[in-house]
Design a protein around this motif. Structure first.
Motif, PDB file in Angstrom:
ATOM      1  N   SER A 118       1.188 -79.273 -12.663  1.00 27.84           N
ATOM      2  CA  SER A 118       2.110 -79.742 -13.670  1.00 27.84           C
ATOM      3  C   SER A 118       2.582 -78.580 -14.521  1.00 27.84           C
ATOM      4  N   VAL A 119       3.798 -78.690 -15.062  1.00 26.88           N
ATOM      5  CA  VAL A 119       4.327 -77.646 -15.936  1.00 26.88           C
ATOM      6  C   VAL A 119       3.526 -77.641 -17.228  1.00 26.88           C
ATOM      7  N   PRO A 120       3.014 -76.471 -17.665  1.00 21.72           N
ATOM      8  CA  PRO A 120       2.203 -76.428 -18.871  1.00 21.72           C
ATOM      9  C   PRO A 120       2.963 -76.936 -20.085  1.00 21.72           C
ATOM     10  N   SER A 121       2.270 -77.693 -20.943  1.00 20.91           N
ATOM     11  CA  SER A 121       2.897 -78.217 -22.155  1.00 20.91           C
ATOM     12  C   SER A 121       3.068 -77.133 -23.198  1.00 20.91           C
ATOM     13  N   ARG A 122       2.307 -76.053 -23.120  1.00 24.11           N
ATOM     14  CA  ARG A 122       2.421 -74.923 -24.028  1.00 24.11           C
ATOM     15  C   ARG A 122       2.835 -73.687 -23.241  1.00 24.11           C
ATOM     16  N   PRO A 123       3.470 -72.719 -23.891  1.00 28.51           N
ATOM     17  CA  PRO A 123       3.795 -71.470 -23.190  1.00 28.51           C
ATOM     18  C   PRO A 123       2.531 -70.852 -22.598  1.00 28.51           C
ATOM     19  N   PHE A 124       2.651 -70.383 -21.386  1.00 31.43           N
ATOM     20  CA  PHE A 124       1.482 -69.836 -20.707  1.00 31.43           C
ATOM     21  C   PHE A 124       1.196 -68.439 -21.217  1.00 31.43           C
ATOM     22  N   GLY A 183     -20.762 -66.710 -13.968  1.00 35.93           N
ATOM     23  CA  GLY A 183     -20.042 -66.780 -12.702  1.00 35.93           C
ATOM     24  C   GLY A 183     -20.685 -67.718 -11.710  1.00 35.93           C
ATOM     25  N   SER A 184     -21.345 -68.747 -12.223  1.00 42.60           N
ATOM     26  CA  SER A 184     -22.151 -69.616 -11.364  1.00 42.60           C
ATOM     27  C   SER A 184     -21.397 -70.810 -10.804  1.00 42.60           C
ATOM     28  N   SER A 185     -20.223 -71.088 -11.341  1.00 46.25           N
ATOM     29  CA  SER A 185     -19.549 -72.353 -11.038  1.00 46.25           C
ATOM     30  C   SER A 185     -18.641 -72.255  -9.820  1.00 46.25           C
ATOM     31  N   LEU A 186     -18.450 -73.385  -9.167  1.00 47.24           N
ATOM     32  CA  LEU A 186     -17.543 -73.506  -8.035  1.00 47.24           C
ATOM     33  C   LEU A 186     -16.241 -74.145  -8.496  1.00 47.24           C
ATOM     34  N   PRO A 187     -15.157 -73.957  -7.754  1.00 47.59           N
ATOM     35  CA  PRO A 187     -13.846 -74.432  -8.206  1.00 47.59           C
ATOM     36  C   PRO A 187     -13.801 -75.907  -8.554  1.00 47.59           C
ATOM     37  N   MET A 188     -14.442 -76.764  -7.762  1.00 46.49           N
ATOM     38  CA  MET A 188     -14.359 -78.198  -8.061  1.00 46.49           C
ATOM     39  C   MET A 188     -15.078 -78.523  -9.367  1.00 46.49           C
ATOM     40  N   GLN A 189     -16.166 -77.787  -9.671  1.00 50.47           N
ATOM     41  CA  GLN A 189     -16.865 -78.006 -10.938  1.00 50.47           C
ATOM     42  C   GLN A 189     -16.004 -77.581 -12.112  1.00 50.47           C
ATOM     43  N   VAL A 190     -15.332 -76.463 -11.961  1.00 58.89           N
ATOM     44  CA  VAL A 190     -14.452 -75.976 -13.026  1.00 58.89           C
ATOM     45  C   VAL A 190     -13.304 -76.941 -13.249  1.00 58.89           C
ATOM     46  N   HIS A 191     -12.699 -77.403 -12.179  1.00 63.14           N
ATOM     47  CA  HIS A 191     -11.561 -78.318 -12.304  1.00 63.14           C
ATOM     48  C   HIS A 191     -11.972 -79.589 -13.043  1.00 63.14           C
ATOM     49  N   GLU A 192     -13.110 -80.151 -12.675  1.00 65.27           N
ATOM     50  CA  GLU A 192     -13.573 -81.390 -13.313  1.00 65.27           C
ATOM     51  C   GLU A 192     -13.786 -81.188 -14.812  1.00 65.27           C
ATOM     52  N   VAL A 203     -12.645 -78.730 -16.882  1.00 65.04           N
ATOM     53  CA  VAL A 203     -11.419 -78.387 -17.617  1.00 65.04           C
ATOM     54  C   VAL A 203     -10.546 -79.615 -17.785  1.00 65.04           C
ATOM     55  N   ARG A 204     -10.444 -80.427 -16.744  1.00 65.98           N
ATOM     56  CA  ARG A 204      -9.630 -81.642 -16.836  1.00 65.98           C
ATOM     57  C   ARG A 204     -10.156 -82.554 -17.933  1.00 65.98           C
ATOM     58  N   LEU A 226      -7.782 -73.074 -10.471  1.00 68.43           N
ATOM     59  CA  LEU A 226      -8.099 -74.502 -10.568  1.00 68.43           C
ATOM     60  C   LEU A 226      -8.112 -74.956 -12.019  1.00 68.43           C
ATOM     61  N   ALA A 227      -8.539 -74.074 -12.920  1.00 63.19           N
ATOM     62  CA  ALA A 227      -8.494 -74.413 -14.342  1.00 63.19           C
ATOM     63  C   ALA A 227      -7.049 -74.611 -14.797  1.00 63.19           C
ATOM     64  N   VAL A 228      -6.150 -73.757 -14.319  1.00 61.21           N
ATOM     65  CA  VAL A 228      -4.728 -73.910 -14.661  1.00 61.21           C
ATOM     66  C   VAL A 228      -4.187 -75.216 -14.089  1.00 61.21           C
ATOM     67  N   GLN A 229      -4.559 -75.524 -12.867  1.00 59.97           N
ATOM     68  CA  GLN A 229      -4.109 -76.788 -12.267  1.00 59.97           C
ATOM     69  C   GLN A 229      -4.591 -77.979 -13.095  1.00 59.97           C
ATOM     70  N   ALA A 230      -5.779 -77.812 -13.706  1.00 59.29           N
ATOM     71  CA  ALA A 230      -6.339 -78.901 -14.514  1.00 59.29           C
ATOM     72  C   ALA A 230      -5.768 -78.939 -15.923  1.00 59.29           C
ATOM     73  N   GLY A 231      -4.931 -77.958 -16.298  1.00 62.28           N
ATOM     74  CA  GLY A 231      -4.267 -78.018 -17.597  1.00 62.28           C
ATOM     75  C   GLY A 231      -4.472 -76.832 -18.511  1.00 62.28           C
ATOM     76  N   ALA A 232      -5.273 -75.834 -18.106  1.00 60.57           N
ATOM     77  CA  ALA A 232      -5.465 -74.648 -18.947  1.00 60.57           C
ATOM     78  C   ALA A 232      -4.161 -73.851 -19.018  1.00 60.57           C
ATOM     79  N   THR A 233      -3.843 -73.334 -20.209  1.00 57.02           N
ATOM     80  CA  THR A 233      -2.628 -72.543 -20.379  1.00 57.02           C
ATOM     81  C   THR A 233      -2.931 -71.146 -20.931  1.00 57.02           C
ATOM     82  N   HIS A 234      -4.173 -70.760 -20.869  1.00 53.29           N
ATOM     83  CA  HIS A 234      -4.615 -69.453 -21.351  1.00 53.29           C
ATOM     84  C   HIS A 234      -5.645 -68.947 -20.350  1.00 53.29           C
TER      85      HIS A 234
END
Length: 541
Positions: free
Chosen positions: A4-10, A186-195, A197-198, A227-235
């Protein structure tokens, strides 16, 4: 990947000057750090973390230099920690330094994980929440934009989700502009991060910017950031080329290109992505380490093609074997020569050298390459030697001289001093030249003797510097009788090329590589005024 397009400037946050310096062997002077900051500003990075303003004299000098600069694209962020448990925020010396610093952005890190509360800072969960809230509120009251880095957030999330959220809410309610979720181990996997952050974006995203700070211990630093960006992170925080403690931080160089070219998120000002390769190599050079050739987007081999079928494909349509245009990130295509090469590779490399070869010549050259590589040659890093091979096969080779003989004497004196002397006898046309020179090793002595002999006939050689000398034993089981491969990189100040020598005698292989490095510069079309460079003192093993 649907994003999704970020709601805040990236925004991109580069932590090279602080977090990156925690990597083994990473060290820059204050002036060098300033040069890195300028380069990141030219690239267009939004935020540059400079470190703690008064942690040591070097940092004090750095912040004094940074304060005098005018920044086009970037803002400088000072870094610190939440207040000490036994001191009020407005009386904590470290927070006072951040408040008085010229930077209008401050990043403070605080604890989130119960394990650290128990084992490291030894405060109870309620007191930790007060540390976070008091520190953020104080700096906000001093007019600062506060970025709160939630240390070990993902470990805390998996351990006690409710308390991890309470730590974030304490920072948000105290006025933090951004909360950064840190995968500090650095212990986390992408699916854990996505969950995670979302969930944070859903709960707090309307009130605050959410960011990601990943490390690469599980090899997922870049993936976790995306994956964090996909979940909505803008920083997104990271370091140039992924340098940092242990296995490094998330590679911001790769992330930047992925965001723009793969996810459609503008991460830099328009047109700046083409500076990416230049910036990445600049930082590596200042750190005195060779750029990683296989690094995505910016590595020397990122768009290098070796297999004959691949070369034929890119000649027909580059998109067959290149996922992006190299020029978009400031890189360039390279065609590597090896026993896997096809006719297309040879024809293209010949064209680059201003030569023309037909199919029959190309086949003959391929056969010659296969024969030489079976003996230990490798032309991928010896582009100068490969061009000379092309010239020999096409009858356009212009030899520097005809060798009569060379001799090297190495003598160790009783006091331990080792002296090396080389004598060469060569012919240039009908004239015989005999020269003797001393050096700090056999290759250096041979180099000096050769330049002395042919310098008047080939004055351009005074511009050539030997910038790298590498030796590899090809069959270690044969001990001192093994075949040796010598690679030399030479430069005239504008161009750099490689040459190779192979043989059972180390000095003989070195001589061959040395002659090839100089011969390449004297071929037709290569001569001409260049930037001057003094001959290097290359010592043989």
């Amino acid at each position: 990947m649907t994003t999704s397009v970020p709601s805040r400037p990236f925004e991109l946050y580069d932590a090279t000057l602080r977090d990156g310096m925690q990597g083994e062997g990473m060290s820059l002077s204050a002036e060098e750090k300033l040069r890195v900051a300028r380069k990141l500003d030219e690239l267009g990075v939004h935020l540059i973390e400079a470190g703690f303003p008064a942690s040591n004299p070097k940092e004090q000098e750095l912040f004094a230099l940074l304060a005098q600069e005018t920044w086009e694209s970037s803002r400088i962020a000072a870094f610190g920690m939440t207040r000490r448990r036994d001191v009020r925020a407005d009386q904590d010396p470290a927070l006072r330094i951040l408040a008085d610093c010229f930077c209008d952005v401050t990043t403070i890190v605080g604890k989130t994980w119960g394990l650290h509360l128990e084992k490291v800072v030894r405060v109870d969960p309620a007191e930790n929440l007060r540390l976070i809230a008091d520190s953020v509120a104080f700096l906000v009251g001093e007019g600062k934009r506060v970025i709160y880095d939630a240390e070990h957030f993902f470990d805390a999330w998996r351990d006690d989700r409710e308390y991890a959220h309470r730590c974030l809410r304490a920072a948000v309610e105290a006025g933090a502009d951004t909360i950064t979720l840190c995968d500090t181990n650095g212990s986390s996997l992408p699916m854990q991060v996505h969950e995670a952050v979302r969930a944070v974006v859903d709960e707090l995203g309307e009130h605050v910017r959410v960011g990601i700070h990943a490390h690469d211990d599980a090899g997922c630093g870049v993936a976790n950031s995306l994956l964090a960006v996909q979940a909505g992170a803008t920083h997104v925080q990271g370091t140039t080329n992924g340098i940092g403690e242990r296995t490094g931080n998330a590679n911001l160089t790769t992330i930047t290109a992925d965001l723009e070219l793969k996810m459609g998120i503008r991460s830099l000002p328009e047109g700046r992505l083409a500076k990416l390769t230049e910036t990445a190599h600049f930082v590596d050079e200042l750190l005195n380490r060779p750029p990683r050739t296989t690094q995505p987007y910016v590595g020397r081999n990122a768009f290098a093609h070796k297999g004959g079928l691949h070369v034929a494909g890119i000649r027909a349509d580059a998109s067959t074997f290149e996922h992006v245009d190299p020029a978009t990130v400031g890189n360039a295509r390279d065609v590597l020569v090896s026993e896997l090469a096809g006719k297309g590779t040879v024809i293209e490399k010949a064209a680059e050298a201003g030569l023309s070869v037909d199919d029959a010549q190309a086949v003959r050259i391929i056969d010659r390459v296969k024969e030489l590589e079976h003996r230990g040659y490798q032309f991928e890093a010896a582009d100068g030697s490969f061009e000379l091979l092309l010239r020999r096969e096409t009858g356009t080779y212009d030899p520097l001289f005809t060798l009569e003989s060379w001799r090297v004497i190495v003598e160790q004196r009783a006091g331990g001093q080792v002296e090396t002397e080389a004598t060469i006898k060569i012919w240039i046309g009908d004239e015989r030249f005999v020269r003797t020179a001393e050096g700090n090793g056999p290759v250096h002595a041979l180099d000096r003797a050769l330049r002395s002999a042919i310098g008047q006939v080939h004055p351009h050689l005074s511009d050539i510097e030997l910038v790298n000398f590498k030796v590899r034993i090809l069959d270690e089981t044969k001990g001192t009788g093994a075949v040796t491969r010598v690679l030399i990189d030479a430069s005239d100040g504008n161009r750099t090329w490689g040459s190779i020598g192979v043989g059972e005698n180390l000095i003989g292989a070195s001589w061959d590589a040395l002659v090839e490095s100089l011969a390449w510069a004297e071929q037709p079309g290569r001569r001409g005024p260049q930037l001057a460079a003094a001959p290097a003192e290359v010592e043989s093993a």
